[in-house]
Design a protein around this motif. Sequence first.
Motif, mmCIF file in Angstrom:
data_model
loop_
_atom_site.group_PDB
_atom_site.id
_atom_site.type_symbol
_atom_site.label_atom_id
_atom_site.label_comp_id
_atom_site.label_asym_id
_atom_site.label_seq_id
_atom_site.Cartn_x
_atom_site.Cartn_y
_atom_site.Cartn_z
ATOM 1 N N UNK A 13 -28.930 9.170 0.129
ATOM 2 C CA UNK A 13 -29.970 8.140 0.911
ATOM 3 C C UNK A 13 -29.452 6.716 0.791
ATOM 4 N N UNK A 14 -28.778 6.112 -0.194
ATOM 5 C CA UNK A 14 -28.182 5.090 -0.188
ATOM 6 C C UNK A 14 -26.828 4.983 0.513
ATOM 7 N N UNK A 15 -26.105 5.937 0.716
ATOM 8 C CA UNK A 15 -24.940 5.902 1.542
ATOM 9 C C UNK A 15 -25.220 6.082 2.936
ATOM 10 N N UNK A 16 -26.391 6.811 3.252
ATOM 11 C CA UNK A 16 -26.956 6.725 4.708
ATOM 12 C C UNK A 16 -27.327 5.558 5.225
ATOM 13 N N UNK A 17 -27.851 4.708 4.216
ATOM 14 C CA UNK A 17 -28.301 3.646 4.568
ATOM 15 C C UNK A 17 -27.180 2.494 4.878
ATOM 16 N N UNK A 18 -25.929 2.894 4.184
ATOM 17 C CA UNK A 18 -24.955 1.810 4.208
ATOM 18 C C UNK A 18 -23.785 2.317 5.322
ATOM 19 N N UNK A 19 -22.606 2.550 4.515
ATOM 20 C CA UNK A 19 -21.489 2.931 5.289
ATOM 21 C C UNK A 19 -21.582 4.149 6.315
ATOM 22 N N UNK A 77 -13.355 18.149 7.156
ATOM 23 C CA UNK A 77 -14.383 17.539 7.988
ATOM 24 C C UNK A 77 -13.496 16.138 8.664
ATOM 25 N N UNK A 78 -13.799 15.585 9.694
ATOM 26 C CA UNK A 78 -13.524 14.413 10.015
ATOM 27 C C UNK A 78 -14.782 13.572 10.354
ATOM 28 N N UNK A 79 -14.686 12.616 9.594
ATOM 29 C CA UNK A 79 -15.937 11.392 9.779
ATOM 30 C C UNK A 79 -15.523 10.373 10.858
ATOM 31 N N UNK A 80 -16.454 10.051 11.752
ATOM 32 C CA UNK A 80 -16.311 9.142 12.699
ATOM 33 C C UNK A 80 -17.635 8.185 12.557
ATOM 34 N N UNK A 108 -18.187 -0.914 8.291
ATOM 35 C CA UNK A 108 -17.891 -1.611 7.086
ATOM 36 C C UNK A 108 -18.967 -2.349 6.501
ATOM 37 N N UNK A 109 -18.668 -3.328 5.398
ATOM 38 C CA UNK A 109 -19.918 -4.078 4.865
ATOM 39 C C UNK A 109 -20.535 -5.045 5.806
ATOM 40 N N UNK A 110 -19.935 -5.504 6.774
ATOM 41 C CA UNK A 110 -20.366 -6.397 7.570
ATOM 42 C C UNK A 110 -20.774 -5.635 9.173
ATOM 43 N N UNK A 111 -21.210 -4.320 8.983
ATOM 44 C CA UNK A 111 -21.728 -3.475 10.049
ATOM 45 C C UNK A 111 -20.756 -3.209 11.219
#
Length: 128
Positions: free
Chosen positions: A53-59, A86-89, A93-96
Amino acid sequence: MLADPADLPRRFAALWGAHDARGIAALFAPDGEFLSLTGGAAQNPKEIAELLAGEFAGAFQRARLVTGRTRLRPMGDSAAVVWQRFVLSGLVDAQGAEAGRIGAAFCATLERVGAGWQIVSAQFVVEG
């Protein structure tokens, strides 16, 4: 729980696409372990759901998975190893800002429980 280990890559990708942290966590055994793409580690479905959940809210808030090569290795009648590329697209980053795409490998060890299968241990790591 899964009906067959071969169902894991498709189910994982669908749940990931829906950002369903609880759904992914429900695929794990009560003492299941997970190592995430960010290096986070969790030891049970509750911790796994919180981590994701934290990762889905972030990167991974805009991340998409594209399925690549799959390998399934049965280990007798009660265990199996599934390896999925998998390939993730859509990573941010931290600035969105858009952070590009990466190749990743998802490797899971599953055990049979009654008529279904659950993940005992899984690692979702960046391919080197």
